[in-house]
Design an enzyme around this catalytic site. Structure first.
Site, PDB file in Angstrom:
ATOM      1  N   GLY A 181       0.819  -1.207   0.000  1.00 42.55           N
ATOM      2  CA  GLY A 181       0.000   0.000   0.000  1.00 42.55           C
ATOM      3  C   GLY A 181       0.852   1.256   0.000  1.00 42.55           C
ATOM      4  O   GLY A 181       2.046   1.207  -0.314  1.00 42.55           O
ATOM      5  N   VAL A 188      11.457   4.464 -10.313  1.00 39.76           N
ATOM      6  CA  VAL A 188      10.873   5.742 -10.730  1.00 39.76           C
ATOM      7  C   VAL A 188      11.381   6.812  -9.765  1.00 39.76           C
ATOM      8  O   VAL A 188      11.375   6.603  -8.549  1.00 39.76           O
ATOM      9  CB  VAL A 188       9.336   5.677 -10.726  1.00 39.76           C
ATOM     10  CG1 VAL A 188       8.737   7.022 -11.124  1.00 39.76           C
ATOM     11  CG2 VAL A 188       8.857   4.575 -11.667  1.00 39.76           C
ATOM     12  N   GLY A 243       6.034   4.772  -8.484  1.00 36.56           N
ATOM     13  CA  GLY A 243       6.820   3.555  -8.685  1.00 36.56           C
ATOM     14  C   GLY A 243       5.912   2.338  -8.783  1.00 36.56           C
ATOM     15  O   GLY A 243       5.992   1.546  -9.744  1.00 36.56           O
ATOM     16  N   HIS A 244       5.014   2.187  -7.788  1.00 33.29           N
ATOM     17  CA  HIS A 244       4.063   1.066  -7.841  1.00 33.29           C
ATOM     18  C   HIS A 244       3.206   1.132  -9.118  1.00 33.29           C
ATOM     19  O   HIS A 244       2.944   0.112  -9.764  1.00 33.29           O
ATOM     20  CB  HIS A 244       3.098   1.116  -6.659  1.00 33.29           C
ATOM     21  CG  HIS A 244       3.741   1.018  -5.318  1.00 33.29           C
ATOM     22  ND1 HIS A 244       3.896   2.100  -4.484  1.00 33.29           N
ATOM     23  CD2 HIS A 244       4.275  -0.035  -4.654  1.00 33.29           C
ATOM     24  CE1 HIS A 244       4.482   1.720  -3.359  1.00 33.29           C
ATOM     25  NE2 HIS A 244       4.735   0.425  -3.437  1.00 33.29           N
ATOM     26  N   SER A 248       7.432   4.920  -0.353  1.00 33.53           N
ATOM     27  CA  SER A 248       6.323   5.237   0.553  1.00 33.53           C
ATOM     28  C   SER A 248       6.818   5.982   1.775  1.00 33.53           C
ATOM     29  O   SER A 248       6.062   6.706   2.420  1.00 33.53           O
ATOM     30  CB  SER A 248       5.625   3.948   0.981  1.00 33.53           C
ATOM     31  OG  SER A 248       5.155   3.253  -0.144  1.00 33.53           O
ATOM     32  N   GLN A 270       7.755  -8.767   7.950  1.00 32.63           N
ATOM     33  CA  GLN A 270       8.998  -8.242   7.374  1.00 32.63           C
ATOM     34  C   GLN A 270       9.476  -6.972   8.064  1.00 32.63           C
ATOM     35  O   GLN A 270      10.435  -6.355   7.605  1.00 32.63           O
ATOM     36  CB  GLN A 270       8.855  -8.034   5.866  1.00 32.63           C
ATOM     37  CG  GLN A 270       7.979  -6.874   5.433  1.00 32.63           C
ATOM     38  CD  GLN A 270       7.734  -6.920   3.932  1.00 32.63           C
ATOM     39  OE1 GLN A 270       7.030  -7.783   3.420  1.00 32.63           O
ATOM     40  NE2 GLN A 270       8.337  -6.003   3.193  1.00 32.63           N
TER      41      GLN A 270
END
Lengths: 299, 299
Positions: A35, A180, A40-41, A190, A65
């Site tokens: 999320g 990106v 980039g995503h 993020s 993680q």
């Protein structure tokens, strides 16, 4: 068809099964995310949508993680906006399960790896990559994609996932997509929202350090390839030294690591290396950022 | 169609892919084995063949699951006979890869589990179940079966594989099949060939010990369920004691463990247990044998 969202494994599987049996069969493309989506995503989603019949995005903030709970707690959560961004980029199905749906009580199976998980970010985050591999393995089993898309910005994650797929014979094509960047070169992340104005300005030092490193590496490559391990080690020290000098000149930056490694194995560079990866982790204020660039050697 | 054998992953995948696109689609049944096939394996193959369009048997002596190299070296190897037995039982495809095909240089990804891997055989064989899970996970990714068939004789292996499939969301139906026994009750095992005539006679003590245990458990069940953990513990001690007495009476037997556990979780029995598993490991001479029986509680 309008975008659909599922928060259960059985719901997503049912929908995928129905679309597969109805569908043309050019495949399922999958973009796993945590999320807080940014350009980039979205570049991954657009590519998945262009190359597949069905595009699935997962949005799951994976607690396994995170070695530090403060990092997990402060991670940006923007689900509604994420779903709208997914829709605009061509996503068919969004999978946004709860933690309990992914890790029910008693779950205790993990995917572990020796080698490339132990260097770079693995040094300061000992459980991180096992958490990444376990959740990515689970998501692959749930979605059963033909191709899965990952950003090259998380270069170690990409290398480690490629190795898991190869080592465990998973039947999925891993596609790495270019980092990106903002206009000044900062890699999209993020975590960038945590930077204040001064930190945001300072954060470009990672990009500049990588540029300096690759310039040095380019110069060295012009003089012919190193002939033995000690020459490779000297080259590595020269290249990382020039990157480190850029980071050291930025008062708001604290360098965690600057390394130059074999891009595929994440072992020290040597005569069989086809590409070098220069990777940096640094804190800008309290925000930990990573970035990397790849340099072709014998490819 | 005549049986076909493949020793490469790409060869098997190509054949499966061709048959799947041509086929009716009632599924792929898979029986993973280490070779040295006996009636127990063959019962799995027959069931797989009856329930699926395509039946695949793998024959791979997995070095990762052997803690002792002597055990690996002495494990019976009978590939040609195995293939003929597979064919007679209705196998379509046999996969018999080399060690290097399954574990190429540098492979270092493992599937690990906490909990049910640590008890019973896991105590004396610390790396065994990680080796089992890793190879079974790999084989599932290679074959992509709809159903996979395992013998209940390896009860802990079956419980651990079921848990891996659940924990990692693998899309395969795990089918447990009853233990096949010789006329006197000895469970079929590839290791039985190592028994000399006296040991072969003595080896029936495992079956007799289990029978004694289940008789004791049946008696106890007739008196109502235990009401708290200490009553469960007393019941467990009574039941394992009666099995242990049978084993102790056999001079050629050295008991490794006799345990009564929750059949699903392999944790101590308690009020939520739906079935009990009585499991034994013992050496008869130099040959380590295991056996078990299951007893329904609240199912």
């Amino acid at each position: 068809m309008p975008i659909k969202t599922y928060d259960t494994i059985s719901g997503l599987r049912g929908e995928l099964s129905a679309r597969r049996s109805a569908g043309a069969g050019a495949g399922v493309g999958f973009v796993p995310t945590m999320g807080a989506l940014h350009e980039g995503h979205i570049s991954l989603v657009r590519r998945a949508a262009a190359e597949n019949d069905i595009t699935v995005v997962s949005i799951f903030l994976n607690p396994l993680q995170f070695d530090e709970s403060a990092d997990l707690d402060s991670y940006p959560k923007t689900l509604e906006a994420d779903i709208r961004l997914c829709e605009a980029a061509g996503t068919d199905l969004v999978f946004c399960p709860s933690v309990r749906e992914i890790y029910p009580d008693g779950a205790s199976t993990r995917i572990e790896m020796d080698g490339p998980t132990d260097v770079l970010c693995g040094r300061s985050r000992p459980r991180h990559f096992s958490g990444v591999l376990t959740v990515v393995g689970k998501l692959f089993h749930i979605v059963e994609p033909d191709a899965a898309y990952f950003g090259e910005k998380d270069a170690q994650q990409l290398a480690v996932i490629r190795k898991m797929v190869r080592d465990l014979n998973m039947n999925v094509n891993i596609v790495g997509c270019p980092t990106v960047r903002e206009a000044d070169g900062l890699a999209m992340s993020s975590r960038n929202v945590h930077l204040n104005a001064d930190e945001r300005k300072a954060s470009v030092c990672l990009f500049r350090a990588l540029t300096a490193a690759l310039e040095k590496l380019g110069d060295a490559a012009g003089h012919g390839a190193p002939e033995d391990d000690s020459e490779w080690a000297r080259l590595t020290a020269d290249v990382t030294g020039s990157a480190r000098a850029v980071l050291d000149a930025e008062p708001l930056a604290r360098t965690e690591y600057v390394e130059l490694l074999d891009a595929e194995t994440l072992a020290p560079l040597g005569g069989s290396s086809r590409a070098a990866l220069c990777a940096i982790a640094a804190r800008i204020g309290d925000t930990r950022l990573i970035d990397n660039m790849r340099f072709s050697l014998n490819e």
